[in-house]
Enzyme design. Structure first.
Site, PDB file in Angstrom:
ATOM      1  N   ARG A  87      64.803  33.516  15.763  1.00 26.23           N
ATOM      2  CA  ARG A  87      63.582  34.163  16.267  1.00 26.23           C
ATOM      3  C   ARG A  87      63.713  34.718  17.679  1.00 26.23           C
ATOM      4  O   ARG A  87      63.369  35.865  17.961  1.00 26.23           O
ATOM      5  CB  ARG A  87      62.418  33.155  16.266  1.00 26.23           C
ATOM      6  CG  ARG A  87      61.791  32.978  14.924  1.00 26.23           C
ATOM      7  CD  ARG A  87      61.183  31.589  14.838  1.00 26.23           C
ATOM      8  NE  ARG A  87      62.254  30.678  14.485  1.00 26.23           N
ATOM      9  CZ  ARG A  87      62.506  30.273  13.254  1.00 26.23           C
ATOM     10  NH1 ARG A  87      61.712  30.611  12.296  1.00 26.23           N
ATOM     11  NH2 ARG A  87      63.536  29.511  12.995  1.00 26.23           N
ATOM     12  N   THR A  88      64.199  33.864  18.586  1.00 26.02           N
ATOM     13  CA  THR A  88      64.196  34.233  20.003  1.00 26.02           C
ATOM     14  C   THR A  88      65.087  35.455  20.227  1.00 26.02           C
ATOM     15  O   THR A  88      64.725  36.419  20.898  1.00 26.02           O
ATOM     16  CB  THR A  88      64.679  33.043  20.849  1.00 26.02           C
ATOM     17  OG1 THR A  88      63.871  31.922  20.520  1.00 26.02           O
ATOM     18  CG2 THR A  88      64.573  33.332  22.326  1.00 26.02           C
ATOM     19  N   LYS A 105      87.749  32.038  24.046  1.00 29.38           N
ATOM     20  CA  LYS A 105      89.103  31.895  24.630  1.00 29.38           C
ATOM     21  C   LYS A 105      89.035  31.084  25.919  1.00 29.38           C
ATOM     22  O   LYS A 105      89.981  31.028  26.683  1.00 29.38           O
ATOM     23  CB  LYS A 105      89.683  33.272  24.946  1.00 29.38           C
ATOM     24  CG  LYS A 105      89.869  34.162  23.737  1.00 29.38           C
ATOM     25  CD  LYS A 105      90.485  35.488  24.182  1.00 29.38           C
ATOM     26  CE  LYS A 105      90.473  36.507  23.070  1.00 29.38           C
ATOM     27  NZ  LYS A 105      90.688  37.864  23.594  1.00 29.38           N
ATOM     28  N   ARG A 162      70.571  32.247  26.543  1.00 35.30           N
ATOM     29  CA  ARG A 162      70.374  30.950  25.883  1.00 35.30           C
ATOM     30  C   ARG A 162      71.682  30.197  26.002  1.00 35.30           C
ATOM     31  O   ARG A 162      72.749  30.741  25.685  1.00 35.30           O
ATOM     32  CB  ARG A 162      69.993  31.124  24.423  1.00 35.30           C
ATOM     33  CG  ARG A 162      70.079  29.808  23.666  1.00 35.30           C
ATOM     34  CD  ARG A 162      69.427  29.833  22.328  1.00 35.30           C
ATOM     35  NE  ARG A 162      67.979  29.887  22.455  1.00 35.30           N
ATOM     36  CZ  ARG A 162      67.140  29.580  21.466  1.00 35.30           C
ATOM     37  NH1 ARG A 162      67.617  29.217  20.298  1.00 35.30           N
ATOM     38  NH2 ARG A 162      65.837  29.653  21.644  1.00 35.30           N
ATOM     39  N   HIS A 164      62.134  26.546  28.030  1.00 37.59           N
ATOM     40  CA  HIS A 164      62.101  27.725  27.162  1.00 37.59           C
ATOM     41  C   HIS A 164      60.782  28.453  27.482  1.00 37.59           C
ATOM     42  O   HIS A 164      59.856  28.447  26.686  1.00 37.59           O
ATOM     43  CB  HIS A 164      62.151  27.245  25.707  1.00 37.59           C
ATOM     44  CG  HIS A 164      62.422  28.300  24.686  1.00 37.59           C
ATOM     45  ND1 HIS A 164      62.506  29.646  24.986  1.00 37.59           N
ATOM     46  CD2 HIS A 164      62.618  28.199  23.342  1.00 37.59           C
ATOM     47  CE1 HIS A 164      62.749  30.316  23.867  1.00 37.59           C
ATOM     48  NE2 HIS A 164      62.818  29.460  22.871  1.00 37.59           N
TER      49      HIS A 164
HETATM   50  C1  NCD Z   1      63.154  26.223  19.641  1.00 37.92           C
HETATM   51  C2  NCD Z   1      64.365  26.201  20.524  1.00 37.92           C
HETATM   52  O1  NCD Z   1      65.387  26.786  20.216  1.00 37.92           O
HETATM   53  O2  NCD Z   1      64.247  25.582  21.574  1.00 37.92           O
HETATM   54  N1  NCD Z   1      63.072  27.261  18.738  1.00 37.92           N
HETATM   55  C3  NCD Z   1      62.739  28.520  19.120  1.00 37.92           C
HETATM   56  O3  NCD Z   1      63.118  29.011  20.161  1.00 37.92           O
HETATM   57  N2  NCD Z   1      61.930  29.206  18.298  1.00 37.92           N
HETATM   58  C4  NCD Z   1      62.831  24.921  19.074  1.00 37.92           C
HETATM   59  C5  NCD Z   1      63.826  24.248  18.196  1.00 37.92           C
HETATM   60  O4  NCD Z   1      64.997  24.574  18.131  1.00 37.92           O
HETATM   61  O5  NCD Z   1      63.391  23.296  17.540  1.00 37.92           O
END
Ligand code: NCD
Length: 310
Positions: free
Chosen positions: A55-56, A83, A105, A133
């Protein structure tokens, strides 16, 4: 607003409201057949994903493209990171390419903070380890506001694996800034030690909290981050902390059910609850695009939105 968005604590109440109001304006674009604005033409947004994401990652890409930015997607798999290239050298490469914003991320808490010391563009934290997040918290707040109106005095319950959840921490910080009253519910083993200093209440008893909740947000049990047994069995966890039809019946009539995804259906949330009209799970994904558009737009100093949207 600050130059980077690394923690939900970077946002004052005014900053957060500005992002949510801007997202409201931008949502109008998402309803059109041509979902595009020229605002960030000529700017470059790099999506730097060292950890898995559905999603993100997709929504940051869609958000940047809808604002006409050039988007470079980088994933650790298949890059020189495999690497052994360091985060710093990766950052310097991006810098040389002239990134105006880097969305990162990373599995290590604090990685976006370090990155911000190496690049000139804005850094947006898209999830760092078990830390934060912030754009997830913003899209959650946006979703709540759309369903319930102002968040002032609203009672929000966040349930589950708080220990491993960056979503919980960012939500507690943002929602308290916005005037909501947050209660975290989990078994004692799934709270971090530091939770006493967070601006929220804590409880071990989901059934006691449900009747007083305007929002119930379920968290995924993050098995991939668990190196020990945090609860006896999955069945036992579900029985005490899972949201099923009977528990939903104890919530107020207008109360909504949220989950950031990905879900463990049948564990923290029953499939019929996830798919019910009270659930905002699909809306959260759509709102993720608009909210991230607002963040990129404001960080990259987009021109007056009023003129753009007419
Ligand atoms: C979350 C994450 O990656 O922190 N998901 C997200 O970003 N939609 C929550 C999760 O992984 O449970």
């Amino acid at each position: 607003m600050k130059r980077h968005l690394i923690s939900a604590a970077d946002l004052s109440r005014d900053d957060a409201l500005l992002i949510l109001d801007t997202a409201d304006e931008l949502a109008k674009i998402s309803e059109r057949s041509i979902k595009k604005l020229p605002t960030l033409r000529g700017r470059t947004v790099v999506n730097l994903f060292f950890e898995d994401s559905t999603r993100t990652r997709i929504s940051f890409e869609a958000a940047a493209k809808r604002l006409s930015a050039d988007v470079i997607n980088f994933s650790a798999k298949g890059s020189s990171v495999s690497k052994g290239e360091s985060l710093k050298d990766t950052a310097l490469t991006l810098e040389a390419m002239g990134a105006d914003a880097v969305v990162i991320r990373h599995g290590a808490s604090g990685a976006p903070h370090r990155l911000a010391t190496w690049v000139r563009g804005s850094v947006v934290n898209a999830g760092d380890g078990t830390h934060e997040h912030p754009t997830q918290a913003l899209l959650d707040a946006f979703t709540m506001r759309r369903r319930l109106g102002s968040l002032d005095g609203r009672k929000i319950t966040i349930v589950g694996d708080v220990l491993h959840s960056r979503v919980a921490r960012s939500n507690v910080l943002l929602l308290s800034t916005l005037g909501a009253e947050v209660t975290l519910v989990a078994p004692p083993t799934l709270f971090p030690v530091s939770v006493d200093s967070w601006p929220c209440q804590i409880s071990y008893d989901l059934d006691a909290v449900l009747p007083k909740s305007d929002v119930v947000m379920m968290l995924r049990v993050q098995r991939e981050r668990m190196n020990a047994a945090f609860f006896p069995t999955e069945r036992e966890y579900s029985r005490r902390y899972g949201l099923d039809r009977d528990r939903v019946a104890r919530m107020p009539d207008e109360a909504i059910v949220m989950h950031p995804g990905p879900m463990n259906r049948g564990m923290e949330i029953a499939a019929e609850v996830a798919d019910s009209p009270r659930s905002t799970i699909v809306e959260q994904v759509a709102n993720g695009v608009t909210t991230r558009m607002a963040v990129l737009y404001l960080l990259l100093g987009g021109a007056d939105l009023g003129g753009e949207i007419q």
